[in-house]
Design an enzyme around this catalytic site. Structure first.
Site, short mmCIF file in Angstrom:
data_model
loop_
_atom_site.label_atom_id
_atom_site.label_comp_id
_atom_site.label_asym_id
_atom_site.label_seq_id
_atom_site.Cartn_x
_atom_site.Cartn_y
_atom_site.Cartn_z
N GLU A 92 0.79 -1.23 -0.09
CA GLU A 92 0.14 -0.06 -0.04
C GLU A 92 0.77 1.28 -0.07
OE1 GLU A 92 -1.20 0.09 3.89
OE2 GLU A 92 -1.96 2.28 3.96
N ASP A 111 0.23 -1.53 6.38
CA ASP A 111 0.58 -0.82 7.71
C ASP A 111 0.24 -1.41 8.77
OD1 ASP A 111 2.13 1.22 6.06
OD2 ASP A 111 0.82 2.73 6.54
N ASP A 166 -1.71 -0.49 11.28
CA ASP A 166 -2.57 0.21 12.25
C ASP A 166 -3.80 -0.20 11.55
OD1 ASP A 166 -2.56 1.36 9.54
OD2 ASP A 166 -1.72 3.27 10.09
N ASP A 200 -5.95 1.47 9.45
CA ASP A 200 -6.14 1.71 8.08
C ASP A 200 -5.42 0.54 7.15
OD1 ASP A 200 -7.38 3.90 7.71
OD2 ASP A 200 -5.68 5.20 7.17
#
Ligand code: 0RA
Length: 634
Positions: free
Chosen positions: A426, A499, A501, A503
């Site tokens: 991403e 990532d 997290d 998101d």
């Protein structure tokens, strides 16, 4: 289900015999593995026996308990395992069933021994793999009890009580730590399976209590698979009340429940003798052909389809369809490597004609439901036609042509697909680090920008116009949907790297949803992985150490004696430089990859509808309660 006539059982009906040493020597041959899956299998084997008794019409309650002492206790209110003497072994039927292999017996057949299980040898296998086991039978007004250890009877069958008013069987066992390296039952895994068993055996109560945590659930589905279908559609907009039919033909019980919703996905689950036949088989083939034929016939008869219109295709009539097919076959033949495809040839015709008649009648009797169903299929047909045209156009322009790969792809030099890996990454900066950090011989990087489309909410024809999805399809080179061909895959491993997290987790779920709906074989064949970047870097004196989970962080910090350490949280891949990304996440010698599996397509199906579907309320609730589990454990 109607009561099935069962001839008076005698011990002589049990055919014998082989001791249980073989089971202890090679446990995996009998229960698949000795990891967590095999461990849970023990419970299913015992519960299956009680469910069989329920299917035969003699039992309507099964109670399962995980005790704090590590034992599992399963109790039912069936007839009780017979205790009379067995002519060949000279021992009681109960002891024979518990201590010999292949002590199934003729009654299997007559009593519809139908639920999953090891053909009646389940209890003996569990016994062989338990450090302790005991069975109590309530029968003939008495209570009998016998205890075992590692498959051997500890003593004779004893009468421990008189005046029992009810009948039934209670079995307790403690899995043997010599066999199972880790003994930890998972409440949710077990509950899920018990729920499925209850759906497939209407009218039976299944109570499940975990005394370790106090968690408790009870399942009872008056409507059996009809309730199952309603449940699968719970978070979708259903177009009509569920259709349900049951029929007995040639000793085979056939049940079908179906209900359309306004989505674009197909959720059809087929069971044979309570086993989820994920590879389909003759019952599914019969189902599909009846569905297509009946809907076309009806649409023509009602002149909704004109003479000049072409027929609705199989795909058209399965878009937005939720269905459960359950057959109970006296002598099932399971085929394929995992024995999850039904092979009995006669089932195709039996299901086809049963559903053909049942569904035609339903359409005649429910004209407004019928119209809504046909309209839905017509919309699907039109969209599919538009998608085909869009795709032809796209292929003409070369966008989906394998030879023209997206410019963003940094491919690897290795030619053998078996050795090639693709990282789907991403964002821009992470993509840059990954390109620099990788081993370019066998690792390719595809950076994607922005979120990939939520395929759960998009029409199939829209999906193909989405740049990121086109890029993924083109780069993998194996097509998609019904035409997906794993033999053409350009990479052996497809690794989603996002990532660490919220998101990142969301993007990962979007990817998983796409692969699950449009390239399910990629998952089933074990090609799809999730990269595990570290969460922290902890510096302690001269040492620095990458940490991948919060648990690992806590245990590491608790071992550090002096207080001089620095904890750095890494949320984004972009926070690492190329070398760090290679060291922690990409280097095959040091990284951990999570392989994505879809063991339980039913659970995954509802996870994806809940996470990604139209209805917002369930999604919110779900994300709050299950976030991590739901995104990884599909
Ligand atoms: C065969 C015959 C009969 C009962 C059972 C099997 C039976 C087995 C299990 C295992 C767990 N619960 C069970 N309940 C029943 C009895 C046949 C008769 O009474 O005529």
């Amino acid at each position: 289900m109607p009561k099935t006539k069962v001839n008076e059982y005698t011990a002589a009906d049990i055919q014998v015999l082989e001791g249980l040493e073989a089971v202890r020597r090679r446990p995996s041959m009998y229960i698949g593995s000795t990891d967590s899956r095999g461990l849970h299998h023990l419970v299913y084997e015992i519960v299956d026996n009680s469910i069989d008794e329920a299917m035969a019409g003699f039992c309507n309650e099964v109670d399962i308990r995980i005790k704090t002492d590590g034992s599992v206790v399963v109790s039912d209110n069936g007839r009780g395992i017979p205790t009379d003497k067995h002519s060949r072994t000279g021992k009681s039927a109960l002891e024979t069933v518990m201590t010999y292999l292949h002590a199934g017996g003729k009654f299997d057949h007559q009593a519809y021994k139908v639920s999953g299980g090891l053909h009646g040898v389940g209890a003996a296998v569990v016994n062989a793999l338990s450090s302790n086991m005991w069975v109590e039978v309530r029968r003939n007004g008495k209570i009998y009890r016998q205890e075992y250890s590692r498959g051997k009877a500890k003593g004779a069958l004893k009468t421990v009580g008189n005046g029992a008013k009810t009948s039934g069987t209670t079995t307790g066992f403690v899995p043997d730590p010599e066999i199972f390296p880790e003994i930890d039952f998972d409440f949710h895994t077990l509950a899920q399976r018990f729920r499925e068993m209850a759906f497939l055996t209407k009218g039976v109560w299944v109570h499940f209590t975990d005394e370790r945590s106090g968690l408790e659930v009870s399942y009872y589905f008056e409507g059996g698979i009809k309730s199952f279908v309603k449940r699968l559609n719970r978070d979708r907009n259903a177009l009509h009340d569920p259709f349900y039919m049951e029929r007995i033909a040639d000793g085979t019980i056939i049940e079908v429940a179906l209900q359309y919703n306004d989505s674009f996905t197909e959720s059809v689950f087929a069971f044979a003798n309570c086993i989820n036949t994920i590879d389909g088989g003759t019952h599914l083939t019969g189902f599909r052909s009846a569905l297509t034929r009946v809907l076309n016939d009806y649409a023509r008869k009602q002149k909704i389809l004109k003479d000049s219109d072409s027929n609705l295709s199989g795909e058209d009539v399965r878009e937005g369809l939720v269905a459960v097919i359950s057959v109970k076959v006296p002598e099932p033949q399971f085929e394929g490597q995992t024995k999850t495809r039904l092979g009995n040839a006669e089932l195709k015709g039996l299901v086809e004609s049963a559903l053909g008649e049942g569904l035609s009648r339903y359409l005649e009797e429910h004209p407004s439901d019928a119209r809504r169903i046909i309209e839905k299929c017509l919309t699907s047909a039109r969209a599919r036609d538009a998608a085909r045209k869009a795709r032809d156009l796209v292929i003409k322009r070369g966008v989906l042509d394998d030879s023209i790969l997206p410019g963003k792809l940094a491919d690897c030099s290795e030619r053998d697909p078996e050795l090639r890996e693709l990282f789907i990454v991403e964002g821009d900066s992470a993509g840059g680090s990954a390109k620099q950090g990788r081993d370019r011989r066998f690792q390719a990087i595809l950076p994607l920008f922005g979120k990939i489309l939520n395929v759960e909410k998009a029409r199939p024809d829209k999906i193909l116009t989405h740049e990121a999805i086109k890029a993924v399809i083109t780069v993998l080179g194996a097509g998609f949907g019904e035409e997906f061909d794993p033999a053409k895959l350009r990479y052996n491993r497809v690794i989603i790297m996002t990532d660490a997290d919220v998101d990142g987790a969301h993007i990962r779920t979007l990817h998983l949803t796409f692969f699950f709906r449009y390239m399910r074989e990629l998952i089933e064949l074990g090609h799809l992985y999730i990269a595990q970047p570290p969460l922290y870097l902890i510096q302690h004196g001269k040492d620095s150490r990458w940490i991948y989970t919060d648990k690992e962080k806590d245990s590491y910090l608790s071992r550090l004696k002096d207080g001089k350490f620095r904890v750095q949280r890494y949320k984004g891949l972009g926070e690492m430089n190329a070398e760090q990304l290679w060291d922690t996440t990409m280097d095959p010698a040091r990284r951990t990859l999570l392989q994505v599996t879809a063991d339980d397509a039913i659970a995954a199906d509802s996870v994806f509808t809940q996470l990604m579907g139209e209805e917002v309320a369930p999604r919110k609730k779900f994300i709050q309660s299950h976030y991590d589990k739901a995104t990884l454990d599909v």
